[in-house]
Design an enzyme around this catalytic site. Structure first.
Site, PDB file in Angstrom:
ATOM      1  CG  LEU A  98      18.972  69.834  45.609  1.00 10.54           C
ATOM      2  CD1 LEU A  98      19.550  70.341  46.797  1.00 10.54           C
ATOM      3  CD2 LEU A  98      19.862  69.477  44.498  1.00 10.54           C
ATOM      4  CB  VAL A 156      18.606  64.999  36.954  1.00  8.71           C
ATOM      5  CG1 VAL A 156      19.809  64.437  37.971  1.00  8.71           C
ATOM      6  CG2 VAL A 156      18.185  64.310  35.950  1.00  8.71           C
ATOM      7  CB  CYS A 157      18.198  69.712  39.823  1.00  2.72           C
ATOM      8  SG  CYS A 157      19.563  69.908  38.489  1.00  2.72           S
ATOM      9  CB  THR A 158      13.360  67.763  41.399  1.00  2.00           C
ATOM     10  OG1 THR A 158      13.227  68.905  40.981  1.00  2.00           O
ATOM     11  CG2 THR A 158      12.391  67.275  42.511  1.00  2.00           C
TER      12      THR A 158
END
EC number: 1.11.1.24
Length: 160
Positions: A58, A53-55
């Protein structure tokens, strides 16, 4: 855990080490909230480099940096990993915004978004005076605020 700052209140000041890629070269330095005054700032707190999810989050923000720039805003990604981890993450995905290392979670704690030693996904929008104008703190962190949502909040700040 500290209470999250209220809308209309000054955001907690901080200085963190970080890295930004510029023309393929990593530029490391200190990033200070006080030095950022004069234009809106989006603080995107995320739990971890190279997580699914972070990838997505960002990469979405990085690919839309021109939209943030058109609204005179800057975006900083903040997570507990090291500057070295951030540099590798930025290189792997071509991320164009500064990534700041809050390794001890002091800043995340000041913003009231830690649960024990875990950082909750959150976005804080500060105006040019460092005043908090909008925020979203995720309960579970399995999704993130879209570029469109943040851009709309920035437009409202511009109009207001």
């Amino acid at each position: 855990m500290a209470k999250s700052p209220a809308i209309g209140q000054p955001a907690p000041d901080f200085t963190l080490p970080g890295v930004v890629l510029a023309d393929g070269a990593a530029q490391r330095g200190e990033f200070s909230l006080a030095a950022q005054r004069g234009r809106p700032l989006v603080l995107a707190f995320y739990p971890g480099d190279e997580t699914a999810v972070c990838t997505k989050q960002l990469c979405s923000y990085s690919s839309g940096l021109d939209r943030f720039t058109a609204l005179d805003a800057t975006v900083w990604g903040i997570s507990p990993q090291t500057v070295e981890s951030h540099e590798n993450f930025a290189r792997h995905h071509g991320l164009g915004m500064p990534l700041l290392a809050d390794t001890g979670l002091e800043v995340a704690s000041a913003y009231g978004i830690t649960v024990g030693k875990v950082l909750r996904r959150a976005v804080f929008l500060l105006d040019g005076d460092g005043v908090l104008r909008w925020k979203h703190v995720a309960m579970l962190g399995l999704t993130f605020q879209s570029l469109d949502t943040i851009a709309e909040q920035l437009r409202r700040l511009e109009v207001g």
